[in-house]
Motif scaffolding. Structure first.
Motif, mmCIF file in Angstrom:
data_model
loop_
_atom_site.group_PDB
_atom_site.id
_atom_site.type_symbol
_atom_site.label_atom_id
_atom_site.label_comp_id
_atom_site.label_asym_id
_atom_site.label_seq_id
_atom_site.Cartn_x
_atom_site.Cartn_y
_atom_site.Cartn_z
ATOM 1 N N TYR A 109 0.809 -1.220 0.000
ATOM 2 C CA TYR A 109 0.000 0.000 0.000
ATOM 3 C C TYR A 109 0.842 1.270 0.000
ATOM 4 O O TYR A 109 0.354 2.343 0.345
ATOM 5 C CB TYR A 109 -0.942 0.028 1.213
ATOM 6 C CG TYR A 109 -1.989 -1.053 1.186
ATOM 7 C CD1 TYR A 109 -3.135 -0.931 0.406
ATOM 8 C CD2 TYR A 109 -1.836 -2.205 1.947
ATOM 9 C CE1 TYR A 109 -4.100 -1.925 0.378
ATOM 10 C CE2 TYR A 109 -2.797 -3.207 1.932
ATOM 11 C CZ TYR A 109 -3.925 -3.057 1.145
ATOM 12 O OH TYR A 109 -4.870 -4.047 1.125
ATOM 13 N N ALA A 110 2.119 1.182 -0.348
ATOM 14 C CA ALA A 110 2.971 2.371 -0.330
ATOM 15 C C ALA A 110 3.997 2.296 -1.460
ATOM 16 O O ALA A 110 5.194 2.472 -1.239
ATOM 17 C CB ALA A 110 3.660 2.518 1.027
ATOM 18 N N GLY A 111 3.524 2.008 -2.678
ATOM 19 C CA GLY A 111 4.435 1.859 -3.802
ATOM 20 C C GLY A 111 5.188 0.546 -3.721
ATOM 21 O O GLY A 111 6.399 0.525 -3.475
ATOM 22 N N GLU A 112 4.476 -0.535 -3.911
ATOM 23 C CA GLU A 112 5.029 -1.882 -3.684
ATOM 24 C C GLU A 112 6.338 -2.100 -4.451
ATOM 25 O O GLU A 112 6.457 -1.721 -5.617
ATOM 26 C CB GLU A 112 4.016 -2.950 -4.107
ATOM 27 C CG GLU A 112 2.772 -3.015 -3.256
ATOM 28 C CD GLU A 112 1.750 -1.945 -3.563
ATOM 29 O OE1 GLU A 112 0.813 -1.755 -2.763
ATOM 30 O OE2 GLU A 112 1.901 -1.292 -4.630
ATOM 31 N N ARG A 113 7.294 -2.717 -3.760
ATOM 32 C CA ARG A 113 8.577 -3.093 -4.383
ATOM 33 C C ARG A 113 8.523 -4.587 -4.715
ATOM 34 O O ARG A 113 8.935 -5.433 -3.924
ATOM 35 C CB ARG A 113 9.731 -2.810 -3.428
ATOM 36 C CG ARG A 113 9.986 -1.329 -3.172
ATOM 37 C CD ARG A 113 11.116 -1.185 -2.162
ATOM 38 N NE ARG A 113 11.636 0.163 -2.092
ATOM 39 C CZ ARG A 113 12.639 0.545 -1.307
ATOM 40 N NH1 ARG A 113 13.228 -0.347 -0.509
ATOM 41 N NH2 ARG A 113 13.072 1.791 -1.301
ATOM 42 N N TRP A 114 8.038 -4.902 -5.905
ATOM 43 C CA TRP A 114 7.818 -6.309 -6.257
ATOM 44 C C TRP A 114 9.120 -7.084 -6.398
ATOM 45 O O TRP A 114 9.125 -8.318 -6.250
ATOM 46 C CB TRP A 114 7.003 -6.393 -7.540
ATOM 47 C CG TRP A 114 5.618 -5.826 -7.400
ATOM 48 C CD1 TRP A 114 5.142 -4.681 -7.960
ATOM 49 C CD2 TRP A 114 4.547 -6.365 -6.613
ATOM 50 N NE1 TRP A 114 3.840 -4.468 -7.577
ATOM 51 C CE2 TRP A 114 3.445 -5.484 -6.753
ATOM 52 C CE3 TRP A 114 4.416 -7.489 -5.807
ATOM 53 C CZ2 TRP A 114 2.225 -5.697 -6.122
ATOM 54 C CZ3 TRP A 114 3.218 -7.706 -5.170
ATOM 55 C CH2 TRP A 114 2.131 -6.827 -5.328
ATOM 56 N N TRP A 115 10.220 -6.379 -6.659
ATOM 57 C CA TRP A 115 11.480 -7.094 -6.813
ATOM 58 C C TRP A 115 11.928 -7.743 -5.508
ATOM 59 O O TRP A 115 12.737 -8.685 -5.512
ATOM 60 C CB TRP A 115 12.569 -6.147 -7.332
ATOM 61 C CG TRP A 115 12.827 -4.948 -6.484
ATOM 62 C CD1 TRP A 115 12.261 -3.713 -6.588
ATOM 63 C CD2 TRP A 115 13.741 -4.858 -5.373
ATOM 64 N NE1 TRP A 115 12.747 -2.858 -5.622
ATOM 65 C CE2 TRP A 115 13.669 -3.528 -4.874
ATOM 66 C CE3 TRP A 115 14.615 -5.754 -4.771
ATOM 67 C CZ2 TRP A 115 14.432 -3.097 -3.795
ATOM 68 C CZ3 TRP A 115 15.376 -5.328 -3.691
ATOM 69 C CH2 TRP A 115 15.277 -4.019 -3.217
ATOM 70 N N VAL A 116 11.421 -7.256 -4.369
ATOM 71 C CA VAL A 116 11.751 -7.899 -3.090
ATOM 72 C C VAL A 116 11.213 -9.328 -3.054
ATOM 73 O O VAL A 116 11.784 -10.197 -2.391
ATOM 74 C CB VAL A 116 11.200 -7.067 -1.915
ATOM 75 C CG1 VAL A 116 11.455 -7.760 -0.580
ATOM 76 C CG2 VAL A 116 11.819 -5.678 -1.905
ATOM 77 N N CYS A 117 10.120 -9.597 -3.787
ATOM 78 C CA CYS A 117 9.575 -10.966 -3.851
ATOM 79 C C CYS A 117 10.605 -11.932 -4.430
ATOM 80 O O CYS A 117 10.679 -13.092 -4.012
ATOM 81 C CB CYS A 117 8.297 -10.995 -4.684
ATOM 82 S SG CYS A 117 6.925 -10.057 -3.995
ATOM 83 N N ALA A 118 11.385 -11.440 -5.401
ATOM 84 C CA ALA A 118 12.433 -12.294 -5.979
ATOM 85 C C ALA A 118 13.500 -12.617 -4.943
ATOM 86 O O ALA A 118 14.035 -13.737 -4.896
ATOM 87 C CB ALA A 118 13.055 -11.600 -7.186
ATOM 88 N N LEU A 119 13.808 -11.643 -4.091
ATOM 89 C CA LEU A 119 14.781 -11.876 -3.019
ATOM 90 C C LEU A 119 14.271 -12.936 -2.053
ATOM 91 O O LEU A 119 15.002 -13.857 -1.657
ATOM 92 C CB LEU A 119 15.049 -10.566 -2.286
ATOM 93 C CG LEU A 119 16.056 -10.590 -1.139
ATOM 94 C CD1 LEU A 119 17.432 -10.998 -1.642
ATOM 95 C CD2 LEU A 119 16.124 -9.218 -0.472
#
Length: 540
Positions: free
Chosen positions: A248-258
């Motif tokens: 809810y604050a500009g999701e950082r989807w690349w963290v999912c890869a981490l």
């Protein structure tokens, strides 16, 4: 190797891999059947505390301006950042992720470590895995089934969170669900590795819990130093990854890869270790004892088995007490003029002044956490029985009551040590009213003992239902945690023994509920010991 030889070897390799996983489906069905009560309860608790938070936040911060002011004040307070992390947005969804997301991830991690260790090292320690391995069961099948069972529970909790929060934004709800589920899966991998390294389920759980505690400390230390989640210490912690996913604050989807990469790496390491040891063995063998035994009583044996747990819990309560005690003096500044927040704290801790109400609230929350310790310690009796380690002890000149009493002294006496450490730590952090704060902390003991007594009753009279003690404690935690924020009816709050205690410090001392709860706890323990004395061991 020629091309023809390589083609011939490939089917052999695939066949060998299939043999390693033979029986995974059957073991998974067995694990899901054994966890058919525990896993759904955990899933509902993990998702429930998240889904209950938006309504509570809306009642406290009714307007966008109030939420924005709250975000600024929270980010300006290093203690609050250490507890919950930085706030990245002022929407209700972002505040929900900030307030409860990390703690939901911790609960998912605890659920995962319990499931994985239960279906791996615990099965080997009790000898059941050796019996199962006599059938067509591959070397890595038990580990696969345990991980799949944990992943299913984590995914279920994450899905419930995503569906429940979807009305406030699908992307943020999906990110929040992934963060909680991913954290649980990460620590399922940690538990899987620990189960290969150690010879006992207790030590495997201890190692995983220590890693989880270290992750929380790293995240807290990093977030206390910076308000944007950029500290290297934060990024060293899987809990910090969850925070930096930023639902809810500009999701950082690349963290999912981490997160996904770490889960895969842990799985590969656990599988490699599982393929290099025999069933029941480990890479960290237990140190042999002295040539002449030094444990002469059942109580000494119980202390030897549980001393690490007692010391670890006590140290944690002392350090956490210091942190919360240091926040007490600034409670009024933190709340400011927000009447709703004051009402919630006063409903939890009484109306004897905001600082006293804050201290009473925190000691109550510590008491609920101590209830987890006493139930776990009491259920150690059941574990000793089902693993057949109690049988050799009882075969000697040790009666059942003496054997049980040794563990119960550690369980109930340990809560005194925990709450005293909590009160002392809070007094040190707060800097004044040592006697009042320590006394308030110890006043939570009768309610803790009631839940411990219920666990004793289940172990003694209905051992097959002993796991239900966790459901009762979870319900009391939920009532005490979110009940005041939701302004639940007093009848619901009274379902928890903690709802009957005087709100110390600040309130007038009333000994009646403390004495009554102590008598109830004693009656439950007596009934449980009577049931243990009459029934057959290991059969219930």
């Amino acid at each position: 190797m020629t091309a023809a030889a390589g083609l011939a070897a490939a089917p052999v390799t695939r066949a060998a891999g299939a043999r390693q996983l033979a029986g995974t489906g059957a073991l998974l069905r067995l694990a899901l059947r054994r966890d058919r009560v525990m896993a759904p309860v955990w899933m509902l608790v993990v998702s429930g505390i998240v889904l209950a938070m938006p309504g509570s936040l809306e009642s406290v911060y009714a307007t966008a301006a109030e939420r924005s002011d709250a975000m600024e004040s929270m980010n300006a307070n290093s203690s609050m950042r250490a507890m919950y992390g930085p706030v990245f947005g002022d929407s209700v969804g972002a505040l929900t992720a900030w307030r409860i997301g990390c703690y939901a991830g911790v609960l998912a991690a605890v659920m995962s470590l319990v499931i994985v260790v239960r279906h791996t090292r615990d099965e080997e320690e009790t000898g059941r895995q050796e019996m199962l391995s006599a059938a067509v069961v591959g070397r890595r099948a038990p580990l696969s089934a345990a991980l799949l069972a944990a992943f299913a529970a984590d995914a279920g909790a994450g899905l419930l969170i995503a569906l429940g929060m979807a009305g406030r934004g699908a992307a943020g709800a999906f990110a929040l669900g992934i963060g909680v589920a991913g954290t649980g899966m990460l620590f399922a991998g940690v538990a899987a590795i620990a189960a290969q390294l150690t010879e006992s389920a207790r030590l495997a759980k201890g190692i995983t819990a220590a890693v989880l505690g270290t992750a929380f400390v790293l995240r807290a230390a990093g977030d206390a130093g910076t308000a944007d989640g950029s500290s290297p210490l934060t990024w060293l912690s899987p809990l910090g990854w969850q925070v930096n996913l930023r639902p809810y604050a500009g999701e950082r989807w690349w963290v999912c890869a981490l997160i996904g990469g770490a889960i895969a790496a842990q799985g590969l390491l656990a599988y490699a270790l599982a393929g290099r040891r025999d069933v029941g063995m480990s890479f960290l063998p237990t140190r042999p004892g002295p040539a002449r035994g030094r444990i002469a009583t059942a109580g000494a044996l119980a202390l030897r088995l549980q001393r690490g747990s007692v010391l670890g819990w006590t140290a944690g309560f002392l350090l956490a007490g210091i942190v919360f005690g240091g926040m007490a003096s600034g409670a009024a500044d933190l709340v400011g003029e927000n009447r709703n927040t004051r009402d919630i704290i006063e409903r939890m801790g009484g109306s004897g002044g905001l600082t006293d109400a804050f201290l009473a609230t925190v000691t109550g929350l510590f008491g609920m956490v101590a209830a987890l310790y006493v139930v776990a310690s009491v259920l150690r009796l059941h574990g000793e029985e089902t693993s057949q380690r109690a049988e050799p002890v009882l075969a000697g000149a040790v009666g059942r009551l003496r054997w049980a009493a040794g563990h119960l002294v550690i369980a109930f006496g340990g809560t005194v040590l925990l709450m005293a450490a909590c009160g002392l730590g809070m007094a040190v952090g707060h800097g004044e009213d040592t006697a009042a704060v320590v006394g308030a902390s110890l006043s939570r003991l009768p309610a803790i003992w009631v839940l411990g007594g219920l666990a004793v009753l289940l172990v003694g009279a209905c051992p097959k239902g002993a796991v239900a003690a966790w459901a009762v404690v979870g319900t009391c935690l939920a009532i005490g945690w979110v009940g005041p924020a939701l302004d639940l009816p007093q009848g619901v709050m009274d379902l928890s023994p903690f709802g009957h205690l005087p709100k110390l410090p600040g309130a007038a001392m009333d000994w009646s509920p403390l004495l009554l709860l102590t008598l109830i706890a004693a009656a439950l323990v007596a009934a449980g010991l009577a049931g243990l004395r009459r029934r057959d061991m290991t059969t219930g």
